[in-house]
Design an enzyme around this catalytic site. Sequence first.
Site, PDB file in Angstrom:
ATOM      1  N   ARG A 211      26.613 100.959  55.871  1.00 38.60           N
ATOM      2  CA  ARG A 211      27.697  99.820  55.508  1.00 38.60           C
ATOM      3  C   ARG A 211      29.038 100.148  56.304  1.00 38.60           C
ATOM      4  O   ARG A 211      29.549 101.222  56.138  1.00 38.60           O
ATOM      5  CB  ARG A 211      28.047  99.541  54.240  1.00 38.60           C
ATOM      6  CG  ARG A 211      26.802  99.465  53.482  1.00 38.60           C
ATOM      7  CD  ARG A 211      27.234  98.461  52.415  1.00 38.60           C
ATOM      8  NE  ARG A 211      25.708  97.980  51.841  1.00 38.60           N
ATOM      9  CZ  ARG A 211      25.512  97.264  50.614  1.00 38.60           C
ATOM     10  NH1 ARG A 211      26.700  96.727  49.946  1.00 38.60           N
ATOM     11  NH2 ARG A 211      24.510  96.995  50.285  1.00 38.60           N
ATOM     12  N   GLU A 213      31.871  99.592  56.178  1.00 42.47           N
ATOM     13  CA  GLU A 213      33.347  99.222  55.550  1.00 42.47           C
ATOM     14  C   GLU A 213      34.275 100.035  56.287  1.00 42.47           C
ATOM     15  O   GLU A 213      34.061 101.006  56.178  1.00 42.47           O
ATOM     16  CB  GLU A 213      32.946  99.447  54.070  1.00 42.47           C
ATOM     17  CG  GLU A 213      31.588  99.423  53.596  1.00 42.47           C
ATOM     18  CD  GLU A 213      31.431  98.949  52.226  1.00 42.47           C
ATOM     19  OE1 GLU A 213      32.200  98.201  51.642  1.00 42.47           O
ATOM     20  OE2 GLU A 213      30.449  99.384  51.617  1.00 42.47           O
ATOM     21  N   ARG A 219      34.759 105.918  46.221  1.00 45.84           N
ATOM     22  CA  ARG A 219      33.637 105.316  45.813  1.00 45.84           C
ATOM     23  C   ARG A 219      32.743 104.570  46.804  1.00 45.84           C
ATOM     24  O   ARG A 219      31.805 103.997  46.496  1.00 45.84           O
ATOM     25  CB  ARG A 219      33.689 104.481  44.493  1.00 45.84           C
ATOM     26  CG  ARG A 219      34.568 103.181  44.798  1.00 45.84           C
ATOM     27  CD  ARG A 219      34.961 102.800  43.393  1.00 45.84           C
ATOM     28  NE  ARG A 219      36.101 101.619  43.606  1.00 45.84           N
ATOM     29  CZ  ARG A 219      35.712 100.472  44.075  1.00 45.84           C
ATOM     30  NH1 ARG A 219      34.540 100.015  43.743  1.00 45.84           N
ATOM     31  NH2 ARG A 219      36.780  99.763  44.503  1.00 45.84           N
ATOM     32  N   HIS A 220      33.116 104.696  48.101  1.00 47.69           N
ATOM     33  CA  HIS A 220      32.436 104.003  49.076  1.00 47.69           C
ATOM     34  C   HIS A 220      32.144 105.100  50.256  1.00 47.69           C
ATOM     35  O   HIS A 220      32.785 105.798  50.651  1.00 47.69           O
ATOM     36  CB  HIS A 220      33.128 102.839  49.920  1.00 47.69           C
ATOM     37  CG  HIS A 220      33.306 101.840  49.191  1.00 47.69           C
ATOM     38  ND1 HIS A 220      34.312 101.523  48.159  1.00 47.69           N
ATOM     39  CD2 HIS A 220      32.355 100.630  49.141  1.00 47.69           C
ATOM     40  CE1 HIS A 220      34.190 100.291  47.810  1.00 47.69           C
ATOM     41  NE2 HIS A 220      33.149  99.747  47.885  1.00 47.69           N
ATOM     42  N   GLU A 357      31.349  99.630  39.623  1.00 45.16           N
ATOM     43  CA  GLU A 357      30.004  98.975  39.622  1.00 45.16           C
ATOM     44  C   GLU A 357      29.014  99.738  40.133  1.00 45.16           C
ATOM     45  O   GLU A 357      29.252 100.568  41.172  1.00 45.16           O
ATOM     46  CB  GLU A 357      29.995  97.559  40.691  1.00 45.16           C
ATOM     47  CG  GLU A 357      28.866  97.033  40.964  1.00 45.16           C
ATOM     48  CD  GLU A 357      28.928  96.128  42.073  1.00 45.16           C
ATOM     49  OE1 GLU A 357      29.998  95.418  42.472  1.00 45.16           O
ATOM     50  OE2 GLU A 357      27.988  96.228  43.159  1.00 45.16           O
ATOM     51  N   SER A 360      23.863  95.776  41.591  1.00 45.53           N
ATOM     52  CA  SER A 360      23.991  94.038  41.733  1.00 45.53           C
ATOM     53  C   SER A 360      22.499  93.765  41.780  1.00 45.53           C
ATOM     54  O   SER A 360      21.657  94.426  42.376  1.00 45.53           O
ATOM     55  CB  SER A 360      24.925  93.829  43.096  1.00 45.53           C
ATOM     56  OG  SER A 360      26.129  93.849  42.664  1.00 45.53           O
ATOM     57  N   ARG A 408      26.658 106.733  43.550  1.00 43.70           N
ATOM     58  CA  ARG A 408      27.401 106.204  42.222  1.00 43.70           C
ATOM     59  C   ARG A 408      26.980 106.679  40.943  1.00 43.70           C
ATOM     60  O   ARG A 408      27.532 106.866  40.189  1.00 43.70           O
ATOM     61  CB  ARG A 408      27.726 104.785  42.377  1.00 43.70           C
ATOM     62  CG  ARG A 408      28.520 104.457  43.380  1.00 43.70           C
ATOM     63  CD  ARG A 408      29.203 103.182  43.222  1.00 43.70           C
ATOM     64  NE  ARG A 408      29.959 102.747  44.489  1.00 43.70           N
ATOM     65  CZ  ARG A 408      30.477 101.435  44.911  1.00 43.70           C
ATOM     66  NH1 ARG A 408      30.419 100.465  43.743  1.00 43.70           N
ATOM     67  NH2 ARG A 408      30.943 101.270  46.020  1.00 43.70           N
TER      68      ARG A 408
HETATM   69  P1  ATP Z   1      31.380  97.102  45.921  1.00 45.98           P
HETATM   70  O1  ATP Z   1      31.687  95.653  45.768  1.00 45.98           O
HETATM   71  O2  ATP Z   1      31.740  98.197  44.818  1.00 45.98           O
HETATM   72  O3  ATP Z   1      31.913  97.699  47.473  1.00 45.98           O
HETATM   73  P2  ATP Z   1      29.025  95.911  46.713  1.00 45.98           P
HETATM   74  O4  ATP Z   1      28.891  94.798  45.849  1.00 45.98           O
HETATM   75  O5  ATP Z   1      29.436  95.627  48.091  1.00 45.98           O
HETATM   76  O6  ATP Z   1      29.744  97.077  46.124  1.00 45.98           O
HETATM   77  P3  ATP Z   1      26.228  95.585  46.702  1.00 45.98           P
HETATM   78  O7  ATP Z   1      25.888  95.064  47.950  1.00 45.98           O
HETATM   79  O8  ATP Z   1      26.049  94.816  45.617  1.00 45.98           O
HETATM   80  O9  ATP Z   1      27.690  96.330  46.817  1.00 45.98           O
HETATM   81  O10 ATP Z   1      25.309  96.894  46.706  1.00 45.98           O
HETATM   82  C1  ATP Z   1      24.555  97.451  45.521  1.00 45.98           C
HETATM   83  C2  ATP Z   1      25.122  98.675  44.997  1.00 45.98           C
HETATM   84  O11 ATP Z   1      24.935  99.912  45.873  1.00 45.98           O
HETATM   85  C3  ATP Z   1      26.326  98.757  44.476  1.00 45.98           C
HETATM   86  O12 ATP Z   1      26.677  98.303  43.393  1.00 45.98           O
HETATM   87  C4  ATP Z   1      26.660 100.126  44.607  1.00 45.98           C
HETATM   88  O13 ATP Z   1      26.377 100.936  43.668  1.00 45.98           O
HETATM   89  C5  ATP Z   1      26.110 100.746  45.806  1.00 45.98           C
HETATM   90  N1  ATP Z   1      26.984 100.587  47.189  1.00 45.98           N
HETATM   91  C6  ATP Z   1      27.015  99.521  47.877  1.00 45.98           C
HETATM   92  N2  ATP Z   1      28.025  99.678  48.834  1.00 45.98           N
HETATM   93  C7  ATP Z   1      28.150 101.113  48.707  1.00 45.98           C
HETATM   94  C8  ATP Z   1      28.790 102.223  49.592  1.00 45.98           C
HETATM   95  N3  ATP Z   1      29.640 101.777  50.618  1.00 45.98           N
HETATM   96  N4  ATP Z   1      29.039 103.307  49.190  1.00 45.98           N
HETATM   97  C9  ATP Z   1      28.340 103.898  48.273  1.00 45.98           C
HETATM   98  N5  ATP Z   1      27.515 103.033  47.401  1.00 45.98           N
HETATM   99  C10 ATP Z   1      27.519 101.539  47.739  1.00 45.98           C
HETATM  100 MG    MG Z   2      27.579  94.250  44.261  1.00 45.99          MG
END
Ligand code: ATP
Ligand code: MG
Length: 434
Positions: A211, A213, A219-220, A357, A360, A408
Amino acid sequence: MQERTLTAEVAPSDEVTIAGWVHEIRDLGGIAFLILRDRSGKIQVKFEKDEMDDEIVQTGLDVPRESVISITGVADEEPRAPTDVEIVPTAIEVVSSADTELPLDPSGKVSADLSTRLDNRTLDLRKNEVKAVFQIRSEILRATRNAFRELDCTEINTPKIVATGTEGGTELFPITYFGEEAFMNQSPQLFKQLMIGSGLERVFEIGPIFRAEEHNTPRHLNEATSIDFESAFIDHTEAMDACEYVVTAAYEGVAQNCIAELETLGLSDEFSVPDETFPRITYQEAIERINATGEVDEQLLWGDDLPTDGERALGADVGSHYFITDWPSAIKPFYIKDHDDDETLSTGFDMMHPQMELVSGGQREHRYEHLVDGFEQQGLDPEQFEYYTKMFRYGMPPHAGWGLGGERLVMTMLGLENIREAVIFPRDRQRLSP
Ligand code: ATP
Ligand code: MG
């Protein structure tokens, strides 16, 4: 290689060869001790200077700390030694000498910041409390795999180099694939769904997600480990049951098989396996409860994403793992199905640890026309996703699933402050090596 006995297995009167790292040398004058460390623990090696071969004494006491050495000798009972045995060496070999100046002190006497630790992970993982995190992580993966098998899932591996992302162009890392633009996959979502229509029906995957981001948070990560589940012929509530089952199994595995590691981390007393039924609260209830805490600057309205401070306030209020269900459709991805009787309400859910979180998921849209409409509504070109939508015309059962962030899970289970501590070589805005 020469046969080697692990330090934990050395018993009195054995003649053994042990090998490992020089943890410490204590020279008391006429007598000196070398502590040798291997993956099983540590053992004391005794040098009585007057009674031993000079060369052995010199080699043993001059070797720089953290060098790899091999020692042959006889084990004696010694109640004053840390493991009740000590070795009196008859031969010693320096296998790989370490520099006298190390960038990180593996004995932990000199503390190091996270960045130095990550730059020198090999040395960092010589520390018991760091090694314990990754032994527990390994157990979490074993226990989740086992739980998925109990749920009759097949483990799959899907491509990480892809032509299109799961949710379009955002957060994708572009790469060049034989002169063409391609991307690192941000989620196995579409591929695992394709396997629902296959003969496998129930699948799981533990693999990397990428990702792009921009934000730098505790936590990312830019490369994370996703624990993904998807099953035919179940709805979102049954997917939530499976989520509880797998997450609880991970905790149980650690409680049963990582007793020493939990103790090393000082967690023995506070570690507990969560109750297998996590409270399920609706999004509507979630925003009302967050608003009632007074912890958010502005009152949340229907359709707002939950801000981090709001999530935390609600987590403190609930005090355990919990689900948030019945999200507004508008803030959940297109591949998640709406409730049959209300198109504004999604079957999507999040599973939350009080601090953040973790998961999902949701029931998926398996009806071809609705799926294609969903792409258009989300501003995506359905033609680009034809490889995916096409299979929904050839017999696609109703299905549901979820994705759990592996780091996480480790982080929240062990109370780590930074997600980077839950991965050996993290990828983030600053870090591409090692
Ligand atoms: P957040 O809103 O916390 O950034 P997200 O809703 O974008 O997460 P999802 O696409 O729902 O993330 O991904 C499912 C799960 O994967 C998340 O609940 C989280 O536990 C994990 N996850 C997602 N993105 C990341 C990241 N960049 N780093 C670590 N874990 C991640
Ligand atoms: Mg999510």
